[in-house]
Design an enzyme around this catalytic site. Structure first.
Site, PDB file in Angstrom:
ATOM      1  N   ARG A 119      -3.212   2.580  -9.661  1.00 22.09           N
ATOM      2  CA  ARG A 119      -2.499   3.017  -8.693  1.00 22.09           C
ATOM      3  C   ARG A 119      -1.152   3.216 -10.073  1.00 22.09           C
ATOM      4  O   ARG A 119      -0.263   4.046  -9.441  1.00 22.09           O
ATOM      5  CB  ARG A 119      -2.528   2.344  -7.376  1.00 22.09           C
ATOM      6  N   ASP A 151       0.780  -1.092   0.320  1.00 22.89           N
ATOM      7  CA  ASP A 151       0.093  -0.133  -0.010  1.00 22.89           C
ATOM      8  C   ASP A 151       0.758   1.307   0.240  1.00 22.89           C
ATOM      9  O   ASP A 151       0.213   2.431   0.087  1.00 22.89           O
ATOM     10  CB  ASP A 151      -1.024  -0.485   1.580  1.00 22.89           C
ATOM     11  N   LYS A 203      -5.845  -2.222  -6.720  1.00 19.50           N
ATOM     12  CA  LYS A 203      -6.445  -1.253  -5.854  1.00 19.50           C
ATOM     13  C   LYS A 203      -7.828  -0.287  -5.499  1.00 19.50           C
ATOM     14  O   LYS A 203      -8.554  -0.478  -7.146  1.00 19.50           O
ATOM     15  CB  LYS A 203      -4.817  -0.946  -4.972  1.00 19.50           C
TER      16      LYS A 203
HETATM   17  C1  S3P Z   1      -5.146  -5.925   3.553  1.00 16.93           C
HETATM   18  C2  S3P Z   1      -4.400  -6.647   1.750  1.00 16.93           C
HETATM   19  C3  S3P Z   1      -3.735  -5.689   1.028  1.00 16.93           C
HETATM   20  C4  S3P Z   1      -3.885  -4.906   1.619  1.00 16.93           C
HETATM   21  C5  S3P Z   1      -4.371  -3.527   1.999  1.00 16.93           C
HETATM   22  C6  S3P Z   1      -5.164  -4.429   3.208  1.00 16.93           C
HETATM   23  C7  S3P Z   1      -5.442  -7.036   3.852  1.00 16.93           C
HETATM   24  O1  S3P Z   1      -4.618  -6.495  -0.044  1.00 16.93           O
HETATM   25  O2  S3P Z   1      -3.047  -3.527  -0.154  1.00 16.93           O
HETATM   26  O3  S3P Z   1      -4.992  -3.036   1.937  1.00 16.93           O
HETATM   27  O4  S3P Z   1      -5.755  -5.928   5.523  1.00 16.93           O
HETATM   28  O5  S3P Z   1      -4.554  -7.776   4.086  1.00 16.93           O
HETATM   29  P1  S3P Z   1      -4.208  -7.298  -1.212  1.00 16.93           P
HETATM   30  O6  S3P Z   1      -4.488  -8.734  -0.232  1.00 16.93           O
HETATM   31  O7  S3P Z   1      -5.319  -7.622  -2.165  1.00 16.93           O
HETATM   32  O8  S3P Z   1      -2.879  -7.557  -1.673  1.00 16.93           O
END
Ligand code: S3P
Length: 447
Positions: free
Chosen positions: A357, A326, A353
């Protein structure tokens, strides 16, 4: 084009940042605390919960699924859980707003409960792929009916007789891993998830905190295998949510690039699977010290002392991406202020996302007089000292794009405008006033 309720913001050159501050609670841990609290038997008290819109959507959803959720005057949240398999059919659509984490984790948790639920979200969430959570859950006996491309709104028909699965994640995603584990809670026997690269392990830590048996084994290829014993009796448990390292990232980079700054950010979660940005910034020459390192709520925590620094460009390997997934928008801003090129590899996931991004970063930097190029899933930012600023940025319903470019404006000569900062409240309520208290000059932008 700005939508109704949009909030245009302008970020003018800041004075040197100074002071001590705290950031809101960790978003990932906050969602999981509410969901697991709702699946445990008895009372869970959560201190430091992120009261951002994303997490409030998850709180409303677990209440609709049968848990009791209340906020005390002391900002401590109490969840009265109904046990694994104890949720009931919601009487309305579950609207998770902007939150991919809330939607994906809850779609996992309901997949092995014998009722039907319907999920939706805002325009950004309705564009994001949900098939990645539907596929493994389908193997467990649930049925998913979504729009073209596996998009929300989506109906989940929970399995009557759930089956445990062994599943290898096609992409490193903590959300998909967590969704499978949450589904596995209500399946008999062992659910096994393998991830190609280690991703944030808050689910594994919290599952254990609530009494589940979770074993983690390293794999020869650098990944991990997680084994969860199904149908545990989870017991309500109190917990403290650390400050969000992904929110602290915006403050840290602001202090690095605004000349003469020195700030302390207290109580930031430093889980190694989340701290990739801080390692990268230090490689770039950032003066960031960790003080009062401690463990809170089962997570490593530290106070960060950040001083303005001369940064240099570096290479960021693909293997590091999950631990800072992120943070690329704000890293790209730091890179634009560095001397020399920063090359970031392995960014395919950034396309899905809250916005695309990769495109948003490249376009925003170009509008501010910096140069970024995309080749496949690699982003290169040419660092040439401070970019001029002066851009008008489309935030694309993406809180992190909005915050990253407001930070750029703090250290640029010309103000940076964003068309809409309303989504900042999804993850970082009070962002502008906290920044302004340290020395920023962020304000609502007139017509
Ligand atoms: C998160 C995992 C990430 C991240 C998101 C929060 C989580 O996403 O980008 O902001 O809390 O498990 P992805 O699992 O799609 O990579």
């Amino acid at each position: 084009m700005p939508h109704s309720g949009s909030m245009p913001l302008v970020s003018n050159t800041a004075r040197p940042l100074a002071g001590r501050c705290r950031v809101p609670g960790d978003k990932s841990i906050s969602h999981r605390a509410l969901i697991l609290g709702a699946l445990a038997v008895g009372r869970t008290r959560v201190t430091g919960l992120l009261e951002g819109e994303d997490v409030l959507r998850t709180a409303a959803a677990v209440a609709r699924l049968g848990a009791g959720v209340t906020r005390g005057d002391d900002a401590v949240w109490t969840v009265k859980g109904v046990g694994v398999g104890g949720w009931s059919e919601p009487d309305d659509v579950l609207d998770l707003g902007n939150s991919g984490t809330g939607a994906r984790l809850l779609m996992g948790a309901v997949a092995t409960q014998p009722f039907t639920s319907v999920f939706t979200g805002d325009a950004s969430l309705r564009r994001r792929p949900m098939g990645r959570v539907a596929t493994p859950r389908g193997e467990m006996g649930a049925r998913f009916l979504g729009r073209d491309g596996g998009r929300l709104p989506m109906t989940v028909i929970g399995a009557q007789n759930p089956l445990p699965i062994a599943y290898r994640l096609p992409v490193p995603s903590a959300q998909v891993k967590s969704a499978v584990l949450l589904a596995g809670l209500n399946a008999p026997g062992e659910t096994v998830v393998e991830e190609p690269l280690p991703t944030r392990d808050h689910s594994e830590r919290l599952l254990r905190h609530f009494g589940a048996s979770v074993l983690v084994e390293p794999l020869n290829d650098g990944g991990r295998r997680i084994r969860l014993e199904g149908q545990p009796e989870l017991a309500g448990a109190d917990l403290v949510v650390p400050g969000d390292p992904s929110a602290a990232a915006f403050l840290a980079v602001a202090a690095l690039i605004v000349p003469g700054s020195e700030i302390v950010i207290e109580g930031v979660g430093m889980n190694p699977l989340r701290a990739g940005l801080y390692a990268t910034l230090r490689e770039m020459g950032a003066d960031i010290a960790y003080e009062n390192e401690r463990v809170e709520g089962g997570e490593p925590v530290a106070d960060l002392v950040v001083r303005a620094s001369r940064l240099k460009g570096v290479g960021v390997p693909a293997e590091r991406a999950p631990s800072m997934i992120d943070e690329y928008p704000i890293l790209a801003v730091a890179a634009a202020f560095a001397e020399g090129q920063t090359v970031m590899h392995g960014l395919a996931e950034l396309r899905v996302k809250e916005s695309d991004r990769l495109a948003a970063i490249a376009q925003g930097l170009a509008a501010c007089g910096a140069t970024a190029t995309i080749a496949g899933d690699t982003l290169a930012v040419a660092g040439k000292g401070a970019p001029a600023g002066g851009g008008k940025i489309e935030a694309r319903l993406d809180h992190r794009i909005a915050m990253a470019f407001l930070v750029l404006g703090m250290a640029a000569a010309k103000p940076v405008r964003i068309d809409d900062g309303a989504t900042i409240a999804t993850s970082f309520p009070g962002f502008a006033s906290l920044m302004n208290g340290l020395g920023a000059a962020i304000a609502e932008d007139g017509p």
